[in-house]
Design an enzyme around this catalytic site. Structure first.
Site, PDB file in Angstrom:
ATOM      1  N   GLY A 114       2.264   3.436  -3.049  1.00 14.87           N
ATOM      2  CA  GLY A 114       3.293   4.302  -3.612  1.00 14.87           C
ATOM      3  C   GLY A 114       2.906   4.847  -4.964  1.00 14.87           C
ATOM      4  O   GLY A 114       1.810   4.600  -5.476  1.00 14.87           O
ATOM      5  N   PRO A 116       2.549   5.419  -8.897  1.00 14.76           N
ATOM      6  CA  PRO A 116       2.422   4.480 -10.025  1.00 14.76           C
ATOM      7  C   PRO A 116       3.729   4.342 -10.788  1.00 14.76           C
ATOM      8  O   PRO A 116       4.486   5.296 -10.944  1.00 14.76           O
ATOM      9  CB  PRO A 116       1.338   5.136 -10.900  1.00 14.76           C
ATOM     10  CG  PRO A 116       0.558   6.000  -9.972  1.00 14.76           C
ATOM     11  CD  PRO A 116       1.538   6.494  -8.952  1.00 14.76           C
ATOM     12  N   GLY A 117       3.991   3.129 -11.262  1.00 13.92           N
ATOM     13  CA  GLY A 117       5.175   2.895 -12.074  1.00 13.92           C
ATOM     14  C   GLY A 117       6.429   2.579 -11.313  1.00 13.92           C
ATOM     15  O   GLY A 117       7.513   2.568 -11.898  1.00 13.92           O
ATOM     16  N   THR A 118       6.331   2.298 -10.007  1.00  5.82           N
ATOM     17  CA  THR A 118       7.525   2.012  -9.204  1.00  5.82           C
ATOM     18  C   THR A 118       7.781   0.515  -9.026  1.00  5.82           C
ATOM     19  O   THR A 118       8.695   0.149  -8.297  1.00  5.82           O
ATOM     20  CB  THR A 118       7.414   2.686  -7.826  1.00  5.82           C
ATOM     21  OG1 THR A 118       6.156   2.341  -7.224  1.00  5.82           O
ATOM     22  CG2 THR A 118       7.509   4.197  -7.953  1.00  5.82           C
ATOM     23  N   GLY A 119       6.975  -0.344  -9.664  1.00  5.36           N
ATOM     24  CA  GLY A 119       7.289  -1.772  -9.650  1.00  5.36           C
ATOM     25  C   GLY A 119       6.383  -2.632  -8.801  1.00  5.36           C
ATOM     26  O   GLY A 119       6.768  -3.750  -8.450  1.00  5.36           O
ATOM     27  N   LYS A 120       5.191  -2.174  -8.482  1.00  4.58           N
ATOM     28  CA  LYS A 120       4.293  -2.966  -7.637  1.00  4.58           C
ATOM     29  C   LYS A 120       3.835  -4.243  -8.340  1.00  4.58           C
ATOM     30  O   LYS A 120       3.868  -5.326  -7.764  1.00  4.58           O
ATOM     31  CB  LYS A 120       3.096  -2.113  -7.209  1.00  4.58           C
ATOM     32  CG  LYS A 120       3.471  -0.898  -6.354  1.00  4.58           C
ATOM     33  CD  LYS A 120       2.252  -0.178  -5.816  1.00  4.58           C
ATOM     34  CE  LYS A 120       1.530   0.622  -6.864  1.00  4.58           C
ATOM     35  NZ  LYS A 120       2.301   1.826  -7.275  1.00  4.58           N
ATOM     36  N   SER A 121       3.395  -4.130  -9.574  1.00  4.72           N
ATOM     37  CA  SER A 121       2.935  -5.314 -10.304  1.00  4.72           C
ATOM     38  C   SER A 121       4.094  -6.265 -10.599  1.00  4.72           C
ATOM     39  O   SER A 121       3.911  -7.486 -10.588  1.00  4.72           O
ATOM     40  CB  SER A 121       2.241  -4.903 -11.599  1.00  4.72           C
ATOM     41  OG  SER A 121       3.124  -4.176 -12.440  1.00  4.72           O
ATOM     42  N   SER A 567       2.576  26.486  -3.093  1.00  6.50           N
ATOM     43  CA  SER A 567       3.839  27.029  -3.591  1.00  6.50           C
ATOM     44  C   SER A 567       3.673  28.352  -4.325  1.00  6.50           C
ATOM     45  O   SER A 567       4.651  28.889  -4.849  1.00  6.50           O
ATOM     46  CB  SER A 567       4.528  26.009  -4.510  1.00  6.50           C
ATOM     47  OG  SER A 567       3.721  25.722  -5.628  1.00  6.50           O
ATOM     48  N   LYS A 610       9.292  23.791 -13.388  1.00  2.57           N
ATOM     49  CA  LYS A 610       8.849  25.183 -13.344  1.00  2.57           C
ATOM     50  C   LYS A 610       9.883  26.101 -13.988  1.00  2.57           C
ATOM     51  O   LYS A 610       9.534  27.025 -14.735  1.00  2.57           O
ATOM     52  CB  LYS A 610       8.594  25.599 -11.897  1.00  2.57           C
ATOM     53  CG  LYS A 610       7.431  24.875 -11.232  1.00  2.57           C
ATOM     54  CD  LYS A 610       7.304  25.254  -9.766  1.00  2.57           C
ATOM     55  CE  LYS A 610       6.166  24.513  -9.090  1.00  2.57           C
ATOM     56  NZ  LYS A 610       6.055  24.833  -7.648  1.00  2.57           N
TER      57      LYS A 610
END
Length: 698
Positions: A114, A116-121, A567, A610
């Protein structure tokens, strides 16, 4: 719906301009030049009750964003209870939490993929807390008198290893003291004897020689002391070892090089053995983030350790004396928690992934959660957790927490969601706390959070702001007037910053007599190149112009870092159609959106950033896909600076971007071609992220 806080209203009639949807209706007896002028100025509008409804909906959406209902009142975050267990501190990852609890009970491996920074560690650390402490072991390395290069391994209960080593050291010290006492008595006796026989000098020399020889050749008691390779003395939880980025020696263990191999100065082989992270994680958790960055040899060795639950330690350098040393198999019964981004799955060793998948769980980490009262309460607890974890910043009052929740909504990129990229959000909390601390404030307030948002901008945001300033100074993009074949596109850098991406098109006679070409420049990457090809199909079908005899040049101005994503499809199509038909494009308009081969405008990512970039650049209107309409959560400072126009087809894009009397014919033609439209599925941020992993995405 058109978000327009600066709409032009005809004061005499009390009505707004006609909507773009009415372009196909019969033209009534009015002054068309004035009508066109009004449409060009306003970008198209709605009339009567319909426009009032749109405006009400727009204001309601913005009010929903600005209003935060936490569901309870509190003075500051010091009144919020922070759970003691890490597993209870995890936010928004209910499925992952359930998997971790099951895996800890059954000792299963886990792979988490997922953003980075979503709580894996944090989940990996929480898993170590759930493992039983009574199973912890110490690992000792003993000398092997039969083969000095093959030290022996012994496993003992946690804490016993330290006692054993201390006992061996005490015994060795006593033996050394007794031996030294005997040698001193012997040497003193020789010196006394030599004195009485008149050979004192020779007696002293003999004593010194005896001391040197005994020190050199007699076995040293220290050589028999075992080495404590892995100690779990006085640990409250099972070990948690972060082996992210570890080289082979640190991961698998190593044997130190000894330059002295003879003369009694060498270090015993067992004393040079160093345990690796896989051994230190015995009966605990081994966490490896970005596992695909490990060398294939290390991944293969890691697979062996997982299968055998033991792995011998040997020297990792062939040129070192440690290469001659190899211990008995060392226990390494650990639970591996591997993690990575979306590209980690493809680059992992297939056998290693198969081992995890066959004997464990694979978990995808969510990057947002629904904006519900319950989840907002969790976000309050998250702020309290970050304050307690930092320990150096003042607590947050209710207003400051509400501002953090607003930012969580904005960073989610989806209407009705809160971001779960909590590492970045925690950074905002700490910066706001630092500002409050520097001012000597007892509590962190909403003003401190707003100041932190200005200070704690990412590198991409600072770079994007610099780009905008430079491009305004050098007029890389226009903000007023009109121009043929020139469009202000929009792009995102990193994941949280937008830039204006000027796109210029020119149509020339084909150099090749066989067929014309589509020539695109600007360091386009794979998806961007494919988007250009799709646009060429749309142009062929919609303009009715034979472009086989022409070369179509498309230039992405100033894209030194490269362009990825599709896009910019809408921007490319607008620029090319403008160049072919010689119809000017309104330069007060910027646009973003993906384009299907049938002319439907499809959703894209990063619309909020944007739009804000366009507002900072001084652009007055932004065209976005209608499917992204609910994802727009712009800052309050930009709300009155820009008009947001959601569209669903290329015909609507042309209605709001082209100017001049010739535009009506091309719009009518496009409407006839695209009237058989299909439903556009919504695109989640995860799928957009999977498509656009790196770089500047248009």
């Amino acid at each position: 719906m058109v978000y327009n806080n600066n709409q032009n209203i005809d004061e005499s009639s009390g009505k707004m301009d006609e909507p773009a949807e009415n372009i196909s209706k019969p033209v009534q007896d009015v002054d068309t030049s004035k009508a066109d002028q009004k449409k060009e100025e306003s970008g198209g509008g709605m009339t009567g009750p319909e426009s009032n409804q749109v405006k009400a909906e727009s204001e309601s959406d913005q009010d929903d964003y600005e209003y935060v209902d936490i569901g309870f009142s509190f003075e500051n975050t010091s009144n919020i209870d922070v759970p003691k267990l890490l597993i209870d501190q995890v936010l928004g990852q209910e499925h992952a939490v359930e998997v971790v609890k099951k895996a800890a009970g059954q000792r299963r491996h886990i792979m988490m993929i997922g953003t980075p920074g979503t709580g894996k560690s944090l989940l990996a650390k929480a898993m170590a807390e759930l493992l039983p402490k009574e199973e912890l072991k110490d690992i000792l390395v003993y000398p092997n008198m039969e083969d000095l290069n093959n030290p022996k391994i012994r496993e003992v209960p946690a804490g016993k290893g330290r006692e054993i080593v201390m006992a061996h050291k005490m015994e060795a010290r006593k033996k050394a003291q007794a031996r030294n006492m005997l040698m001193m008595l012997f040497v003193v006796g020789i010196i006394i004897y030599s004195y009485f026989v008149g050979q004192l000098l020779w007696g002293i020399i003999a004593g010194i020689m005896i001391l040197m020889l005994t020190r050199q050749f007699l076995p040293k008691e220290e050589m028999m002391i075992p080495k404590l390779a892995v100690s779990n003395y006085d640990k409250e939880h099972a070990p948690y070892i972060d082996a992210t980025g570890a080289h082979a020696g640190a991961l698998l263990g190593d044997v130190r090089h000894d330059p002295f191999q003879s003369g009694g100065l060498e270090t015993p082989a067992h004393d040079r053995v160093e345990a690796g992270d896989i051994h230190k994680a015995h009966k605990g958790v081994l966490f490896i983030d970005e596992i695909n960055t490990l060398r294939l040899e290390s991944q293969q060795s890691l697979l062996t350790a997982l299968q055998e639950k033991e792995y011998p330690i040997t020297g990792q350098s062939e040129r070192s004396s440690g290469a001659l040393v190899k211990t008995e198999p060392v226990p390494c019964d650990f639970i591996m928690v591997s993690a990575g981004n979306l590209d980690a799955v493809q680059k992992m060793h297939p056998a290693l992934r198969s081992r995890i998948k066959g004997y464990g769980y694979e978990v995808y980490m969510q990057d947002s959660m629904e904006d519900t009262p319950e989840n907002r309460k969790k976000m309050v607890r998250f702020v309290a957790q970050e304050v307690v974890r930092d320990g150096h910043i003042p607590h947050f009052d209710e207003g400051a927490v509400e501002e953090v929740i607003r930012e969580a909504r904005r960073r989610a990129g989806r209407k009705g969601h809160l971001t779960l990229k909590l590492r970045d959000l925690g950074g905002l909390v700490r910066v706001a706390g630092d500002i409050a601390h520097s001012e000597g404030a007892p509590l962190t307030t909403a003003e401190h959070v707003l100041a932190a948002k200005r200070i704690a901008r990412s590198i991409e945001q600072q770079l994007a702001d610099s780009y905008l300033e430079n491009r305004k100074d050098y007029e890389s993009f226009l903000r007023k007037g009109s121009a043929v074949g020139r469009v202000n596109g929009l792009a995102v850098m990193g994941g949280d910053s937008g830039i204006v991406l000027p796109i210029v098109s020119e149509v020339t006679p084909a150099l090749s007599g066989a067929e014309g070409r589509i020539i695109a420049t600007g360091k386009l990457k794979t998806i961007a190149k494919e988007a250009v090809l799709n646009v060429s199909a749309v142009i062929k079908n919609m303009t009715g112009t034979d472009i086989s005899r022409h070369d179509v040049h498309i230039q992405f101005v100033g894209t030194y870092e490269g362009v990825e994503g599709d896009s910019a499809s809408v921007s490319i199509a607008t620029a090319v159609i403008s160049a072919i038909e010689k119809i000017p494009v309104d330069q007060t308009v910027a646009m973003t959106g993906s384009l299907s081969v049938r002319g439907d405008v499809l959703p894209v990512g990063g619309v909020t950033y944007k739009i804000e970039a366009a507002a900072r650049a001084g652009i007055k209107k932004v065209i976005i896909p209608k499917a992204n309409e609910a994802d727009v959560l712009i800052e309050k400072a930009y709300k009155d600076k820009i008009q947001i126009i959601p569209v669903s087809s290329i015909a609507e894009v042309m209605e709001h971007s082209l100017v001049g009397p010739k535009k009506n014919s091309i719009i009518e033609k496009l409407r006839n071609i695209t009237k058989l439209s299909f439903d556009i599925p919504e695109v989640s941020p995860a799928s957009v992220q999977a498509k656009n992993l790196f770089g500047c995405r248009n």
